[in-house]
Design an enzyme around this catalytic site. Structure first.
Site, mmCIF file in Angstrom:
data_model
loop_
_atom_site.group_PDB
_atom_site.id
_atom_site.type_symbol
_atom_site.label_atom_id
_atom_site.label_comp_id
_atom_site.label_asym_id
_atom_site.label_seq_id
_atom_site.Cartn_x
_atom_site.Cartn_y
_atom_site.Cartn_z
ATOM 1 N N LYS A 1 17.133 -13.460 -5.314
ATOM 2 C CA LYS A 1 16.741 -12.365 -4.667
ATOM 3 C C LYS A 1 15.152 -12.255 -5.094
ATOM 4 O O LYS A 1 14.202 -12.055 -4.081
ATOM 5 C CB LYS A 1 17.298 -10.699 -4.960
ATOM 6 C CG LYS A 1 16.745 -9.761 -4.307
ATOM 7 C CD LYS A 1 16.943 -8.496 -4.680
ATOM 8 C CE LYS A 1 15.888 -7.833 -5.744
ATOM 9 N NZ LYS A 1 15.913 -6.803 -6.285
ATOM 10 N N ASP B 1 19.532 -7.875 -1.294
ATOM 11 C CA ASP B 1 19.616 -6.939 -2.544
ATOM 12 C C ASP B 1 21.171 -6.136 -1.921
ATOM 13 O O ASP B 1 21.590 -6.534 -1.040
ATOM 14 C CB ASP B 1 18.544 -5.975 -2.728
ATOM 15 C CG ASP B 1 18.357 -5.212 -1.635
ATOM 16 O OD1 ASP B 1 19.029 -5.214 -0.476
ATOM 17 O OD2 ASP B 1 17.382 -4.079 -1.770
#
Ligand code: SF4
Length: 275
Positions: free
Chosen positions: A122, A140
């Site tokens: 991420k 996320d």
């Protein structure tokens, strides 16, 4: 999935898409600060990331200065984000790696970013998108959850979701996808009790359509449970006292007290490279 419609409607609904905390939004052109700010943002609220980022970068704005700092100098500046001892060590090591391996310049490839301390998929994708404007899909918990509720993926982890989204979403939609879905996840499509009756993409969403027609919504394999909205009946009624106290497990049920004793409700510090 008609991604153009999804993103257009969310963009119109949320205005300019200023989902990001003011500090990160205003420093998005600085890949180093995007990188460190994203590490700081792990397991904390946006306002805490914002405060810590402003304090940290006022004194240590680049890899050279941060690499020269002691963790004990950094801790008070980022304390608000939680896990500040671990994060102080990780961000200093990350700055040191950028200074020694990349002459102080944040690398701009996924694999090079992923090799830095404290950087996971991420964070690497956030640097590509928000630091360099390179198409990528940072996934996320919000993006993971909403993609499953929309019905475009059926995945267990954010990593699986990213891999799947990269195959099914046209690259021209990658950059706006994260900011808009995160904003949607923070407002209407929350982990618990999504407000589907107010959602601008309800008709495009498998969960929204199911709830509106009184059907049980498709449940992601690791999702937060059936979504509920006003007037929609939960898929499984929880009406008696015993079932309210019981927590389903693979092998039966155990009480919330038993679960808490085992410590499963306590947050764990972010492991290096897990973001
Ligand atoms: S309809 Fe409901 S579940 Fe689907 S995106 Fe909107 S808020 Fe989320």
């Amino acid at each position: 999935m008609d991604w153009e419609a999804v993103l257009d409607r969310l963009s119109a609904f949320y205005g300019r898409g200023d989902w990001r905390t003011p500090y990160l939004r205003d420093h998005a052109e600085n890949p180093f600060q995007v990188l460190i700010g994203t590490i700081l943002s792990q397991r904390t609220r946006d306002e805490h990331t914002d405060l810590a980022s402003a304090q940290l970068f006022a004194r240590y704005p680049d890899a050279d200065s941060l690499a020269a700092a002691k963790p004990s100098d950094l801790e008070p500046l980022i304390r608000a984000t939680g896990f500040y001892r671990v994060k102080s060590r990780v961000i200093r090591e990350c700055a040191e790696a950028i200074r020694t391996r990349f002459a102080g310049v944040v690398p701009r490839t996924y694999d090079e970013l992923l090799a830095l301390p404290g950087v996971g998929p991420k964070t690497a994708n956030c640097v590509l998108v928000f630091g360099y404007g390179i198409p990528a899909i940072p996934v996320d918990t919000h993006v993971h959850r909403i993609a499953n509720r929309l019905g475009v993926v059926h995945t267990k982890t954010p990593e699986e979701t990213e891999e799947r989204l990269r195959r099914v979403v046209d690259e021209r939609y990658w950059i706006p996808l994260n900011p808009l879905l995160v904003q949607h996840g923070q407002n209407l499509c929350r982990p618990r009790g999504p407000r589907c009756d107010e959602c601008p993409i309800e008709d495009l969403c498998a969960t929204g359509r199911a709830l509106r027609s009184g059907r049980t919504p498709p449940r992601p394999e690791d999702g937060p449970g059936p979504a509920r909205s006003a007037g929609a009946r939960p898929a499984r009624r929880v009406s008696d006292r015993r079932s309210r106290r019981a927590v389903p497990t693979r092998t039966g049920t155990r009480s919330r007290r038993q679960r808490t004793r085992r410590g499963r409700t306590r947050p764990r510090p972010p492991p290096a490279g897990s973001s």
